[in-house]
Design a protein around this motif. Structure first.
Motif, PDB file in Angstrom:
ATOM      1  N   PRO A   6     -11.167  31.964 -37.653  1.00  0.00           N
ATOM      2  CA  PRO A   6     -10.460  31.158 -38.657  1.00  0.00           C
ATOM      3  C   PRO A   6      -9.270  30.234 -37.969  1.00  0.00           C
ATOM      4  O   PRO A   6      -8.939  30.775 -36.909  1.00  0.00           O
ATOM      5  CB  PRO A   6     -10.028  32.188 -39.728  1.00  0.00           C
ATOM      6  N   VAL A   7      -8.768  29.265 -38.577  1.00  0.00           N
ATOM      7  CA  VAL A   7      -7.837  28.507 -38.347  1.00  0.00           C
ATOM      8  C   VAL A   7      -6.730  28.631 -38.969  1.00  0.00           C
ATOM      9  O   VAL A   7      -6.867  29.005 -40.300  1.00  0.00           O
ATOM     10  CB  VAL A   7      -8.427  27.002 -38.161  1.00  0.00           C
ATOM     11  N   PRO A   8      -5.521  28.213 -38.526  1.00  0.00           N
ATOM     12  CA  PRO A   8      -4.299  28.134 -39.222  1.00  0.00           C
ATOM     13  C   PRO A   8      -4.495  27.266 -40.729  1.00  0.00           C
ATOM     14  O   PRO A   8      -5.307  26.296 -40.421  1.00  0.00           O
ATOM     15  CB  PRO A   8      -3.011  27.823 -38.391  1.00  0.00           C
ATOM     16  N   PRO A   9      -3.964  27.445 -41.696  1.00  0.00           N
ATOM     17  CA  PRO A   9      -2.837  28.665 -41.791  1.00  0.00           C
ATOM     18  C   PRO A   9      -3.272  29.779 -42.154  1.00  0.00           C
ATOM     19  O   PRO A   9      -4.485  29.664 -42.819  1.00  0.00           O
ATOM     20  CB  PRO A   9      -2.076  28.019 -43.124  1.00  0.00           C
ATOM     21  N   PHE A  10      -2.837  31.065 -41.898  1.00  0.00           N
ATOM     22  CA  PHE A  10      -3.662  32.472 -42.085  1.00  0.00           C
ATOM     23  C   PHE A  10      -3.193  32.992 -43.149  1.00  0.00           C
ATOM     24  O   PHE A  10      -2.124  32.858 -43.725  1.00  0.00           O
ATOM     25  CB  PHE A  10      -3.269  33.342 -40.634  1.00  0.00           C
ATOM     26  N   SER A  11      -4.060  33.681 -43.807  1.00  0.00           N
ATOM     27  CA  SER A  11      -3.815  34.580 -44.877  1.00  0.00           C
ATOM     28  C   SER A  11      -3.821  35.840 -44.267  1.00  0.00           C
ATOM     29  O   SER A  11      -4.445  36.167 -43.107  1.00  0.00           O
ATOM     30  CB  SER A  11      -5.007  34.308 -45.909  1.00  0.00           C
ATOM     31  N   GLN A  12      -3.597  36.982 -45.094  1.00  0.00           N
ATOM     32  CA  GLN A  12      -3.875  38.452 -44.659  1.00  0.00           C
ATOM     33  C   GLN A  12      -5.058  38.611 -44.194  1.00  0.00           C
ATOM     34  O   GLN A  12      -5.533  38.989 -43.110  1.00  0.00           O
ATOM     35  CB  GLN A  12      -3.395  39.333 -45.469  1.00  0.00           C
ATOM     36  N   GLU A  13      -6.148  38.194 -45.072  1.00  0.00           N
ATOM     37  CA  GLU A  13      -7.357  38.257 -44.662  1.00  0.00           C
ATOM     38  C   GLU A  13      -7.861  37.687 -43.291  1.00  0.00           C
ATOM     39  O   GLU A  13      -8.740  38.338 -42.486  1.00  0.00           O
ATOM     40  CB  GLU A  13      -8.457  37.963 -45.891  1.00  0.00           C
ATOM     41  N   THR A  14      -7.705  36.513 -43.107  1.00  0.00           N
ATOM     42  CA  THR A  14      -7.927  35.707 -41.847  1.00  0.00           C
ATOM     43  C   THR A  14      -7.385  36.010 -40.780  1.00  0.00           C
ATOM     44  O   THR A  14      -7.653  36.152 -39.464  1.00  0.00           O
ATOM     45  CB  THR A  14      -7.986  34.042 -42.246  1.00  0.00           C
ATOM     46  N   ALA A  15      -5.901  36.810 -40.855  1.00  0.00           N
ATOM     47  CA  ALA A  15      -5.290  37.155 -39.685  1.00  0.00           C
ATOM     48  C   ALA A  15      -5.752  38.306 -39.204  1.00  0.00           C
ATOM     49  O   ALA A  15      -6.214  38.701 -38.030  1.00  0.00           O
ATOM     50  CB  ALA A  15      -3.900  37.309 -40.109  1.00  0.00           C
TER      51      ALA A  15
END
Length: 155
Positions: A6-15
């Motif tokens: 995944p690319v930024p901006p990150f959510s908790q899930e994508t982080a």
């Protein structure tokens, strides 16, 4: 332009997804594969080394994994913002004399808009352990989903 999802901006899930992907890659112990998630001009701090660029990162990782045998790593989310992720981690390995170590650390990661890591700053502490005190048991490679996570060990 290539992206590393995944690319930024990150959510908790994508982080969390980005962290697990990094953990999986590092557990391959393949410098060529691991280096592909960093920008060509990536900047690192890893202990007392300061590699710049993918080629220097690959060389650091080759040296690392030639000495750190039976390497098994677990990473965990600490915090995140739009394009930064802070990670806690621990890994276990032994040297060619059979001396086991558990290394604990923190990493701060910064990503470009395409999801490649531009900066990685790691602080790491080593704890000699007895083989009987090991906690990370799985076949070399990806940590199974059912294996305890870092917090499960109280690290």
């Amino acid at each position: 332009m290539e992206q590393k999802l995944p690319v930024p901006p990150f959510s908790q899930e994508t982080a969390i997804q980005k962290i697990r992907m990094a953990e999986d890659a590092w557990n391959t112990r393949d410098p060529e594969k691991v280096a592909l998630v960093y920008t060509e001009d990536t900047v690192w701090r890893n202990r007392a080394e300061f590699p710049k660029g993918r080629e220097e990162v690959k060389e650091l990782l080759r040296r690392k994994w030639s000495k750190e045998l039976e390497y098994r790593l677990i990473k965990e989310l600490w915090a995140f913002t739009d394009n930064r992720i802070a990670v806690r981690f621990a890994y276990e390995c032994h040297d060619d004399s059979g001396n086991w170590t558990r290394s604990f650390g923190n990493e701060n990661w910064e990503f470009n808009e395409n999801g490649f890591m531009m900066r990685r700053f790691a602080s790491i502490n080593d704890l000699p352990i007895k083989e009987a005190d090991r906690k990370f048991f799985w076949p070399l490679g990806r940590r199974p989903d059912a294996h305890p996570a870092l917090s499960d060990f109280g690290f």
